[in-house]
Design an enzyme around this catalytic site. Structure first.
Site, mmCIF file in Angstrom:
data_model
loop_
_atom_site.group_PDB
_atom_site.id
_atom_site.type_symbol
_atom_site.label_atom_id
_atom_site.label_comp_id
_atom_site.label_asym_id
_atom_site.label_seq_id
_atom_site.Cartn_x
_atom_site.Cartn_y
_atom_site.Cartn_z
ATOM 1 N N ASP A 25 3.397 2.167 -1.924
ATOM 2 C CA ASP A 25 3.190 3.130 -0.838
ATOM 3 C C ASP A 25 3.928 2.695 0.424
ATOM 4 O O ASP A 25 4.136 1.503 0.652
ATOM 5 C CB ASP A 25 1.678 3.242 -0.573
ATOM 6 C CG ASP A 25 1.330 4.507 0.206
ATOM 7 O OD1 ASP A 25 2.155 5.442 0.239
ATOM 8 O OD2 ASP A 25 0.222 4.553 0.773
ATOM 9 N N HIS A 42 12.511 6.520 -0.030
ATOM 10 C CA HIS A 42 12.351 6.467 -1.494
ATOM 11 C C HIS A 42 13.530 5.726 -2.124
ATOM 12 O O HIS A 42 13.369 4.931 -3.045
ATOM 13 C CB HIS A 42 12.211 7.872 -2.065
ATOM 14 C CG HIS A 42 11.005 8.604 -1.555
ATOM 15 N ND1 HIS A 42 9.747 8.050 -1.566
ATOM 16 C CD2 HIS A 42 10.861 9.832 -0.983
ATOM 17 C CE1 HIS A 42 8.878 8.905 -1.042
ATOM 18 N NE2 HIS A 42 9.535 9.989 -0.672
ATOM 19 N N LEU A 136 9.538 -7.651 -20.602
ATOM 20 C CA LEU A 136 8.578 -6.937 -19.761
ATOM 21 C C LEU A 136 8.466 -5.455 -20.147
ATOM 22 O O LEU A 136 9.489 -4.796 -20.375
ATOM 23 C CB LEU A 136 9.034 -7.026 -18.290
ATOM 24 C CG LEU A 136 8.171 -6.268 -17.285
ATOM 25 C CD1 LEU A 136 6.890 -7.036 -16.982
ATOM 26 C CD2 LEU A 136 8.934 -6.018 -15.985
ATOM 27 N N GLU A 212 -8.594 -6.930 -10.111
ATOM 28 C CA GLU A 212 -8.570 -7.560 -8.789
ATOM 29 C C GLU A 212 -7.635 -6.760 -7.874
ATOM 30 O O GLU A 212 -6.508 -6.433 -8.255
ATOM 31 C CB GLU A 212 -8.055 -9.003 -8.890
ATOM 32 C CG GLU A 212 -8.977 -9.924 -9.658
ATOM 33 C CD GLU A 212 -10.333 -10.119 -8.981
ATOM 34 O OE1 GLU A 212 -10.390 -10.116 -7.725
ATOM 35 O OE2 GLU A 212 -11.327 -10.260 -9.711
HETATM 36 C C1 IPE Z 1 -0.079 7.189 -3.991
HETATM 37 O O1 IPE Z 1 0.400 7.247 -2.717
HETATM 38 C C2 IPE Z 1 0.946 7.759 -4.965
HETATM 39 C C3 IPE Z 1 2.116 6.927 -5.218
HETATM 40 C C4 IPE Z 1 2.362 5.774 -4.681
HETATM 41 C C5 IPE Z 1 3.049 7.484 -6.178
HETATM 42 P P1 IPE Z 1 0.141 8.504 -1.765
HETATM 43 O O2 IPE Z 1 0.887 8.257 -0.526
HETATM 44 O O3 IPE Z 1 0.432 9.760 -2.507
HETATM 45 O O4 IPE Z 1 -1.438 8.419 -1.524
HETATM 46 P P2 IPE Z 1 -2.301 8.913 -0.278
HETATM 47 O O5 IPE Z 1 -1.936 10.336 -0.003
HETATM 48 O O6 IPE Z 1 -1.964 8.014 0.867
HETATM 49 O O7 IPE Z 1 -3.733 8.734 -0.699
HETATM 50 C C1 IPE Z 2 5.074 6.221 -1.737
HETATM 51 O O1 IPE Z 2 5.479 6.311 -0.424
HETATM 52 C C2 IPE Z 2 6.010 6.932 -2.699
HETATM 53 C C3 IPE Z 2 5.459 8.174 -3.273
HETATM 54 C C4 IPE Z 2 4.264 8.652 -3.068
HETATM 55 C C5 IPE Z 2 6.364 8.911 -4.141
HETATM 56 P P1 IPE Z 2 5.070 7.541 0.472
HETATM 57 O O2 IPE Z 2 6.083 8.618 0.304
HETATM 58 O O3 IPE Z 2 3.662 7.953 0.180
HETATM 59 O O4 IPE Z 2 5.171 6.916 1.919
HETATM 60 P P2 IPE Z 2 4.147 7.098 3.125
HETATM 61 O O5 IPE Z 2 2.796 6.720 2.602
HETATM 62 O O6 IPE Z 2 4.207 8.530 3.545
HETATM 63 O O7 IPE Z 2 4.642 6.166 4.163
HETATM 64 MG MG MG Z 3 1.874 7.355 0.908
#
Ligand code: IPE
Ligand code: IPE
Ligand code: MG
Length: 248
Positions: A25, A42, A136, A212
């Site tokens: 995230d 991304h 892996l 964990e």
């Molecule tokens: C979880 O992250 C999904 C992925 C990392 C693919 P999100 O950014 O979608 O989750 P929320 O919205 O913060 O809960």
């Molecule tokens: C996680 O990063 C990747 C996906 C959910 C595809 P985010 O796109 O959720 O990035 P933030 O959380 O908005 O910073």
């Molecule tokens: Mg996110």
């Protein structure tokens, strides 16, 4: 990749987690802070994926599950969804040789048939082409939702009961697990979430009962192999009790 001191420490301690899951995230925030479009975040996140795949291989993790796209991520702007899908397509092709050279076996977890067809085909091709690798297992959670996964399992179990293939008394935790997308995989030992949010966001709801949790404020594109090793080192210092009393 040269073995870092952290990797040596992990290997000396033994007890390497078999299955590590990661909620990658913070890509969007990483890009925002640089005044760049979210898609750049991304793109940068892919470099962190490569670093973590290498790191996991070095210490002998067997399965690395990466939360790549959730069923709820379709709610994002079309342009962002398209950018993520294109990235998946591009990397499934451009990284294929690298995966094979590193003996990585690619698999996917989620409602894969719900992905756009050209993206899905590139993914399926990469999965097939790496299927004989013995290193892996890189498991991409794509179009994945924990509740969706549980519901599809319930429906398939109900159908098999209806067809007389199963009895209600035969439904136990092992059988239920075998109807999940992750059938055949052990539950994750360690779950890492980057960028500081303290939630599961619909990830592996059934499988993480005794996993964990390790949460770091580092945004995913900034996450390095040493950050991964630090998470594993902390895991090695945890006492997993599974509801029993402490052994110490
Ligand atoms: C979880 O992250 C999904 C992925 C990392 C693919 P999100 O950014 O979608 O989750 P929320 O919205 O913060 O809960
Ligand atoms: C996680 O990063 C990747 C996906 C959910 C595809 P985010 O796109 O959720 O990035 P933030 O959380 O908005 O910073
Ligand atoms: Mg996110």
């Amino acid at each position: 990749m040269p073995r870092s001191n952290l990797a040596k420490k992990i290997l000396d301690a033994g007890n390497v987690p078999k299955h590590v899951a990661v909620i990658m995230d913070g890509n969007g925030r990483w890009a925002n802070r640089r005044g760049q479009p979210r898609s750049e975040g991304h793109e940068a996140g892919v470099e962190a994926v490569k670093a973590v795949v290498q790191a996991a291989s070095v210490i002998g993790v067997e399965i690395l599950t990466l939360y790549t796209f959730s069923v709820d991520n379709w709610k994002r702007p079309r342009s962002e969804v398209a950018a993520i899908m294109r990235l998946l397509y591009d990397k499934a092709r451009s990284e294929l040789n690298e995966l094979n050279q590193n003996n990585v076996k690619l698999i996917a977890t989620g409602h894969i048939d719900g992905l756009p067809v050209t993206r899905r085909n590139a993914l399926k091709h990469a999965i097939k082409s790496t299927s004989r690798n013995t290193g892996l297992i890189l498991n991409l959670a794509l179009n994945y939702g924990g509740r969706t996964e549980i519901l599809q399992a319930v429906k398939r179990i109900a159908r098999d009961v209806e067809l007389g293939k199963l009895t209600i008394s035969g439904i136990d935790e092992g059988l239920f697990s075998s109807y999940l997308y992750t059938s055949g995989l052990p539950d994750p030992d360690l779950l890492i979430r980057t960028s500081g949010e303290k939630r599961l966001s619909n990830f592996l709801l059934w499988q993480t009962s005794y996993t964990e949790l390790y949460i770091t404020d580092i945004l995913w594109p900034d996450f390095t192999s040493d950050d991964f090793f630090r998470a594993v080192l902390e895991f090695q210092n945890r006492e997993r009790r599974f509801g029993e009393l402490s052994r110490h």
